[in-house]
Design a protein around this motif. Structure first.
Motif, PDB file in Angstrom:
ATOM      1  N   ASP A  11      43.507 -17.686  -2.750  1.00 46.01           N
ATOM      2  CA  ASP A  11      43.305 -19.647  -2.717  1.00 46.01           C
ATOM      3  C   ASP A  11      43.153 -19.709  -3.787  1.00 46.01           C
ATOM      4  O   ASP A  11      42.279 -18.948  -4.449  1.00 46.01           O
ATOM      5  CB  ASP A  11      41.866 -18.901  -1.573  1.00 46.01           C
ATOM      6  CG  ASP A  11      41.581 -20.181  -0.645  1.00 46.01           C
ATOM      7  OD1 ASP A  11      41.742 -21.421  -1.482  1.00 46.01           O
ATOM      8  OD2 ASP A  11      41.438 -19.990   0.794  1.00 46.01           O
ATOM      9  N   ASP A  12      42.980 -20.966  -3.443  1.00 43.06           N
ATOM     10  CA  ASP A  12      42.309 -21.902  -4.920  1.00 43.06           C
ATOM     11  C   ASP A  12      40.940 -22.284  -4.973  1.00 43.06           C
ATOM     12  O   ASP A  12      40.897 -22.971  -5.921  1.00 43.06           O
ATOM     13  CB  ASP A  12      43.450 -22.853  -5.431  1.00 43.06           C
ATOM     14  CG  ASP A  12      43.325 -24.164  -3.840  1.00 43.06           C
ATOM     15  OD1 ASP A  12      43.350 -23.815  -3.221  1.00 43.06           O
ATOM     16  OD2 ASP A  12      43.859 -25.270  -4.356  1.00 43.06           O
ATOM     17  N   GLU A  13      40.143 -22.291  -4.174  1.00 40.34           N
ATOM     18  CA  GLU A  13      38.817 -22.545  -3.280  1.00 40.34           C
ATOM     19  C   GLU A  13      37.879 -21.664  -3.934  1.00 40.34           C
ATOM     20  O   GLU A  13      37.778 -20.472  -2.731  1.00 40.34           O
ATOM     21  CB  GLU A  13      38.272 -22.717  -1.974  1.00 40.34           C
ATOM     22  CG  GLU A  13      39.513 -24.287  -1.691  1.00 40.34           C
ATOM     23  CD  GLU A  13      39.051 -24.177  -0.459  1.00 40.34           C
ATOM     24  OE1 GLU A  13      37.271 -24.795   0.038  1.00 40.34           O
ATOM     25  OE2 GLU A  13      39.739 -24.347   0.462  1.00 40.34           O
ATOM     26  N   ASN A  36      46.422 -18.851  -7.032  1.00 44.66           N
ATOM     27  CA  ASN A  36      47.631 -20.029  -7.042  1.00 44.66           C
ATOM     28  C   ASN A  36      48.752 -19.425  -6.578  1.00 44.66           C
ATOM     29  O   ASN A  36      48.305 -18.518  -6.553  1.00 44.66           O
ATOM     30  CB  ASN A  36      47.560 -20.606  -8.666  1.00 44.66           C
ATOM     31  CG  ASN A  36      47.935 -20.421  -9.910  1.00 44.66           C
ATOM     32  OD1 ASN A  36      49.118 -19.488  -9.845  1.00 44.66           O
ATOM     33  ND2 ASN A  36      47.339 -20.334 -10.675  1.00 44.66           N
ATOM     34  N   GLY A  37      49.683 -20.160  -5.951  1.00 45.37           N
ATOM     35  CA  GLY A  37      50.865 -19.450  -5.949  1.00 45.37           C
ATOM     36  C   GLY A  37      51.405 -19.247  -6.949  1.00 45.37           C
ATOM     37  O   GLY A  37      51.734 -17.812  -6.662  1.00 45.37           O
ATOM     38  N   ASP A  38      51.646 -19.060  -7.980  1.00 56.14           N
ATOM     39  CA  ASP A  38      52.523 -18.604  -9.275  1.00 56.14           C
ATOM     40  C   ASP A  38      51.623 -16.552  -9.544  1.00 56.14           C
ATOM     41  O   ASP A  38      52.547 -15.983  -9.418  1.00 56.14           O
ATOM     42  CB  ASP A  38      52.166 -19.179 -10.314  1.00 56.14           C
ATOM     43  CG  ASP A  38      53.900 -20.159 -10.871  1.00 56.14           C
ATOM     44  OD1 ASP A  38      54.655 -19.434  -9.569  1.00 56.14           O
ATOM     45  OD2 ASP A  38      53.650 -21.168 -11.062  1.00 56.14           O
ATOM     46  N   MET A  58      47.875 -24.165  -1.465  1.00 56.43           N
ATOM     47  CA  MET A  58      47.684 -23.357  -3.108  1.00 56.43           C
ATOM     48  C   MET A  58      48.626 -24.454  -4.504  1.00 56.43           C
ATOM     49  O   MET A  58      49.654 -24.741  -4.031  1.00 56.43           O
ATOM     50  CB  MET A  58      47.860 -22.540  -3.538  1.00 56.43           C
ATOM     51  CG  MET A  58      46.793 -21.859  -2.599  1.00 56.43           C
ATOM     52  SD  MET A  58      46.886 -19.691  -2.813  1.00 56.43           S
ATOM     53  CE  MET A  58      48.247 -19.509  -2.475  1.00 56.43           C
ATOM     54  N   PRO A  59      48.219 -24.706  -5.316  1.00 52.25           N
ATOM     55  CA  PRO A  59      48.719 -25.750  -6.564  1.00 52.25           C
ATOM     56  C   PRO A  59      49.368 -24.445  -6.668  1.00 52.25           C
ATOM     57  O   PRO A  59      49.727 -23.295  -6.384  1.00 52.25           O
ATOM     58  CB  PRO A  59      47.809 -25.896  -7.433  1.00 52.25           C
ATOM     59  CG  PRO A  59      46.599 -24.660  -7.232  1.00 52.25           C
ATOM     60  CD  PRO A  59      46.453 -24.223  -6.082  1.00 52.25           C
ATOM     61  N   GLY A  63      51.824 -21.333  -0.421  1.00 43.61           N
ATOM     62  CA  GLY A  63      51.712 -20.114   0.558  1.00 43.61           C
ATOM     63  C   GLY A  63      52.315 -19.470   1.561  1.00 43.61           C
ATOM     64  O   GLY A  63      53.749 -18.402   1.533  1.00 43.61           O
ATOM     65  N   VAL A  64      53.450 -20.908   2.135  1.00 44.95           N
ATOM     66  CA  VAL A  64      54.606 -20.911   2.331  1.00 44.95           C
ATOM     67  C   VAL A  64      55.842 -20.424   1.373  1.00 44.95           C
ATOM     68  O   VAL A  64      56.904 -19.753   1.561  1.00 44.95           O
ATOM     69  CB  VAL A  64      55.403 -22.232   2.957  1.00 44.95           C
ATOM     70  CG1 VAL A  64      56.720 -21.743   4.104  1.00 44.95           C
ATOM     71  CG2 VAL A  64      53.743 -22.164   4.571  1.00 44.95           C
ATOM     72  N   GLU A  65      55.991 -20.745   0.148  1.00 39.09           N
ATOM     73  CA  GLU A  65      56.825 -21.015  -0.323  1.00 39.09           C
ATOM     74  C   GLU A  65      56.604 -19.306  -1.134  1.00 39.09           C
ATOM     75  O   GLU A  65      57.595 -18.534  -1.303  1.00 39.09           O
ATOM     76  CB  GLU A  65      56.758 -21.308  -1.834  1.00 39.09           C
ATOM     77  CG  GLU A  65      56.782 -23.203  -1.312  1.00 39.09           C
ATOM     78  CD  GLU A  65      56.272 -23.755  -2.215  1.00 39.09           C
ATOM     79  OE1 GLU A  65      57.313 -24.740  -2.437  1.00 39.09           O
ATOM     80  OE2 GLU A  65      55.343 -24.485  -3.202  1.00 39.09           O
TER      81      GLU A  65
END
Length: 225
Positions: A11-13, A36-38, A58-59, A63-65
Motif C-alpha cells: 500500500d502506498d499510504e 508500490n506495485g513493482d 498504487m503507483p 493492485g490488479v496488475e
C-alpha cells in the motif's frame, strides 16, 4: 515463537501500512511491506508470503496488475491474495476477483475486523484437505494435489475456485445455498461482496469448458453432469 504465517502488505499510504503491520505483528504474523506495485512483485518473489494484501490504487502498477502478474507464475498460483481498497464501485471489486484475487477488504477497516478476517483466512489455509478424489465422467478432482483434470488434462484453478468446485462436486445434484457456500469457502466470520460467488462460478465454467454447475435462481448452485 514461530510466526503464524508470512504476510506481504502492499500500500502506498504509510499510515495504513503501519496500522496493519502493527496489529498483525502483535498477533504473531511475520510482516513484509511494499509501497508500490513493482516493489510488491519483487518482495513477493523474495519472501514467498502465505498471504498478500494489495491496495488497488498504487503507483508503478496497481493492485490488479500486480495480481495478474503474480497469478501467471506457478509459485503464486495458490497464494491467497486479498485486495485492500477504498473504491466502492462494484466493477473494481469484480475486476479484482476476475484477475485471481480471493477476496477484498474495503477501506476504512478497523484493526479488530482486519485481524479477525486474517485469522479466518489462515484457518482456511491450514485446514487439512479432504482425502477423497472425485471422478465424474471426464472430470477428476484431487483435493490432495489440489488438481482438477478434464479428459486427463490439468486445468489451472485458483485456490478458491478449486475449493468451490470441490464443494459442489462432493454432492452432485444437491443445491448449495449462497450463504452456505460463503460460510464453507470464505468462512462465516468473513464478509465478502455479493458478486464474489458469481465471479468464481463463471471462472470455473470458463476454465473447465464443461457445463457442470447449474444456477438455481434466487437460491444457489448445484453440480450436474
Amino acid at each position: 515463537m514461530n510466526a503464524k504465517g508470512k504476510i506481504l502488505i502492499a500500500d502506498d499510504e504509510p499510515d495504513i501500512v503501519e496500522i496493519i503491520r502493527y496489529n498483525l505483528t502483535k498477533e504473531g504474523y511475520e510482516i513484509v511491506t511494499a509501497n508500490n506495485g513493482d516493489d510488491a512483485i519483487q518482495k513477493a518473489k523474495l519472501s514467498s508470503p502465505d498471504l498478500i494484501i494489495l491496495d488497488i490504487m498504487m503507483p508503478r502498477k496497481n493492485g490488479v496488475e500486480v495480481c495478474e502478474i503474480l497469478r501467471a507464475q506457478p509459485a503464486f498460483k495458490d497464494t491467497v491474495i486479498v485486495f485492500l481498497t477504498a473504491l466502492s464501485d462494484e466493477s473494481s471489486h469484480v475486476k479484482g476477483l476476475e484477475t485471481g484475487a480471493d477476496d477484498y477488504i474495503s477501506k476504512p477497516v478497523s484493526p479488530k475486523i482486519l485481524v479477525s478476517r486474517i485469522h479466518a483466512i489462515f484457518r482456511r489455509i491450514n485446514k487439512e484437505p479432504e482425502e477423497k478424489v472425485i471422478k465424474i465422467d471426464n472430470l477428476e478432482i484431487d483435493p490432495v494435489k489440489f488438481e482438477a483434470k478434464v479428459d486427463s488434462k490439468a486445468v489451472v484453478l485458483a485456490k478458491k475456485e478449486f475449493e468451490l468446485l470441490y464443494l459442489l462436486a462432493s454432492k452432485p445434484g444437491r443445491v448449495f445455498l449462497r450463504n452456505e457456500i460463503l460460510n464453507q469457502i470464505w468462512g462465516n466470520d468473513v464478509i465478502v461482496g455479493d458478486r464474489t460467488i458469481d465471479v468464481h462460478i463463471r471462472k470455473i465454467r470458463q476454465k473447465l469448458g464443461i457445463d457442470c454447475i447449474t444456477t438455481v435462481k434466487g437460491v444457489g448452485y448445484k453440480f450436474t453432469m
